[in-house]
Design a protein around this motif. Structure first.
Motif, short mmCIF file in Angstrom:
data_model
loop_
_atom_site.label_atom_id
_atom_site.label_comp_id
_atom_site.label_asym_id
_atom_site.label_seq_id
_atom_site.Cartn_x
_atom_site.Cartn_y
_atom_site.Cartn_z
N GLY A 1 4.53 1.31 0.92
CA GLY A 1 4.99 -0.06 0.63
C GLY A 1 4.37 -0.92 1.94
O GLY A 1 5.31 -1.37 2.36
N LEU A 2 3.20 -0.80 2.23
CA LEU A 2 2.76 -1.46 3.44
C LEU A 2 2.05 -2.84 3.30
O LEU A 2 1.36 -2.81 2.17
N GLU B 1 -9.84 7.56 2.64
CA GLU B 1 -8.65 8.32 1.83
C GLU B 1 -8.52 7.71 0.35
O GLU B 1 -8.50 6.47 0.19
N LYS B 2 -8.03 8.24 -0.37
CA LYS B 2 -7.59 7.71 -1.80
C LYS B 2 -6.12 7.13 -1.48
O LYS B 2 -5.40 7.67 -0.68
N ILE B 3 -5.72 6.12 -2.57
CA ILE B 3 -4.52 5.79 -2.41
C ILE B 3 -3.66 5.82 -3.81
O ILE B 3 -4.37 6.06 -4.83
N ASP B 4 -2.50 5.78 -3.45
CA ASP B 4 -1.65 5.77 -4.93
C ASP B 4 -1.62 4.61 -5.54
O ASP B 4 -1.77 4.41 -6.92
N LEU C 1 0.91 -1.30 0.17
CA LEU C 1 0.17 -0.02 -0.09
C LEU C 1 0.96 1.17 -0.01
O LEU C 1 1.71 1.44 0.75
N HIS C 2 0.74 2.07 -1.10
CA HIS C 2 1.18 3.30 -1.07
C HIS C 2 0.15 4.52 -0.89
O HIS C 2 -0.93 4.43 -1.63
N LYS C 3 0.62 5.52 -0.16
CA LYS C 3 -0.41 6.63 -0.11
C LYS C 3 0.62 7.99 0.16
O LYS C 3 1.14 7.76 1.19
#
Ligand SMILES: Nc1ncnc2c1ncn2[C@@H]1O[C@H](COP(=O)(O)OP(=O)(O)OP(=O)(O)O)[C@@H](O)[C@H]1O
Ligand SMILES: [Mg+2]
Lengths: 258, 221
Positions: A27-28, A59-62, A14-16
């Protein structure tokens, strides 16, 4: 993989970021099994609230993806740079915030029944009955018709928890729900969450209260710099951390406490 | 010169009729103006740039020009543009409604904005559909927050309504001017008329303060 070990939630790289310059999650990866109670700890500004807000679909994510019960429900589409959220799946997740966020114009019981009636089309009478029972259970039976402004912080937070529970969530997210409370009110809220833990409700909890973390966690994740630094049972992460950064953090937090 | 307020005793009834006209006019324009202001306030938060544009041109125009000119323009020019005759009541109502709509739309817009992001987060976390968020959570809070300022807007309108006497509507101000012309006692008459306006406006402004305190207390969480 057997059914028992199939993850309830799976967060994949996950990138945000907030805008072009503030990269928060880098990068979770987290996997959460059914029945687990994951406590997330870490330095201020490390992205713990952001993680929970992303999981709640706020929230939006990247990039990256999150699945729930095997179904992907939050993902990013590279083409449109959009975050795709499956609102049906999202309904099985409940969240409680640091600042209560009750609806101030509605009485306590109206706060509880709004969503069940409007989202699930439940009959008002049945929702009111469930709400009253839940309030009794949390020691708030007498406050059903009070307005949020007439309650103490601890009472407000218990109402907020009850409100989320009205929708029978399969996963609860708690973001520092006792941080805004006076010290003497912390215990009454933590007791309620411990009660839910006894019923094996899966939850992810962000807290700075190490006593609470130790008592409720089945697993602790130390997050810093937008990645998972250490992930393990509470005895390990809180008691004998393997990573240097975790140890520093734990030492500092316990040091402040004493 | 000696003051003699007794001349006014003869005109009690005329003053009462004028006051009633003023009150009626104010009430009509409060209802119409607040409704208009509410819609325009919503329009100013619309995603469509055209809707937003029209709404803000209207608001800025009516906030940025003297009410007296708006009134004259509607009384004298609008009939020419539309080709219809407007009674002085109609032009008074139209002018004051448009004025009230413009100022209350700002009130509504500000109160809509004051419902914080956290309330929206809570709505989403509860899975509330968009129309429920708006109807059950945002609008009630926005309206509640708007009440004190709306009451102040009403008091302003009540006072501004004296301007309709300039286009010949027989309101309190108009009656007062008439009496003062007939009796040549402008000081006494205008003083009494001012006191009548004050006697109504003052309790209202006090009420605004009281109600504001209560609402803020209720919404403080
Ligand atoms: N809406 C936002 N816009 C811009 N930056 C934000 C926003 N929300 C959070 N941030 C930034 O992202 C970073 C992570 O914030 P986050 O609230 O997730 O941290 P946290 O781990 O919950 O911290 P704390 O323990 O203080 O609550 C911080 O640097 C914060 O300033
Ligand atoms: Mg936080």
């Amino acid at each position: 993989m057997t059914a028992a070990s199939a993850p309830l939630v799976s967060i994949q790289s996950l990138h945000k970021s907030y805008g072009p310059h503030i990269q928060v999650l880098k990068g979770l990866d987290i996997e959460m099994k059914p029945g687990e109670r994951v406590v997330v700890i870490g330095p201020s500004g490390g992205g713990k609230s952001t993680l929970l807000r992303v999981m709640m679909g706020l929230e939006k994510i990247d990039s990256g993806a999150i699945t729930f019960g095997g179904k992907p429900y939050i993902s990013s589409s590279d083409l449109a740079a959009k975050t795709v959220i499956d609102t049906e799946v999202r309904r099985s997740i409940g969240m409680v915030f640091q600042h209560y966020t009750l609806f101030p114009h509605l009485s306590v019981i109206q706060n509880l029944v709004l969503a069940p009636c409007k989202v699930r089309g439940e009959k008002k009478a049945s929702a009111l009955q469930r709400a009253q029972a839940l309030l009794e259970r949390f020691g708030l039976g007498a406050k059903a018709n009070a307005f949020p402004a007439q309650l103490s912080g601890g009472q407000k937070q218990r109402v907020a928890i009850a409100r989320a529970l009205m929708l029978d969530p399969k996963l609860m997210l708690f973001d520092e729900v006792t941080s805004a409370l006076d010290p003497e009110l912390v215990a009454e809220v933590e007791q309620v969450i411990l009660q839910l833990a006894n019923q094996n409700l899966p939850m992810m909890i962000v807290t700075h209260d190490m006593w609470f973390a130790k008592n409720i966690a089945s697993r602790v994740i130390f997050c810093a710099g937008g990645v998972v630094v250490e992930d393990g049972p509470p005895e390990q992460v809180l008691g004998a951390p393997r990573e240097e950064r975790t140890r520093e953090f734990i030492d500092r937090v316990f040091h402040i406490k004493q | 010169m000696t003051l003699d307020f007794s001349v006014l005793l003869r005109f009690q009834e005329a003053l009462a009729v004028g006051l009633w006209t003023t009150i009626k006019l104010t009430l009509i324009c409060v209802v119409l103006g607040c409704s208009l202001g509410f819609l325009v306030g919503l329009a100013r938060t619309s995603p469509s740039i055209i809707v937003r544009g029209i709404a803000s041109v209207y608001v800025e125009f009516f906030r940025g020009t003297p009410v007296l000119i708006q009134l004259f323009w509607i009384f004298f020019c609008l009939p020419l543009v539309l080709g219809v005759e407007l009674s002085n009541l109609a032009s008074g109502v139209i002018a004051l409604t448009l004025y009230m709509g413009a100022i209350t739309s700002e009130t509504f817009r500000a109160s809509l904005k004051s419902v914080g992001r956290e309330q929206l987060d809570a709505c989403i976390a509860l899975g509330l559909p968009r129309h429920v968020q708006v109807v059950n959570v945002i609008l009630p809070q926005a309206v509640l927050r708007a009440v004190p300022t709306l009451l102040s807007n009403c008091v302003s309108l009540f006072k501004e309504s004296a301007l309709v006497s300039a286009v010949g509507m027989a309101d309190l101000m108009f009656v007062g001017q008439n009496i003062s012309n007939n009796t040549a006692r402008p000081v006494e008459v205008l003083t009494i008329v001012a006191l009548i306006y004050f006697a109504i406006a003052f309790p209202l402004t006090r009420a605004v303060t009281l109600i504001e305190g209560r609402i803020l207390k209720k919404l403080a969480i």
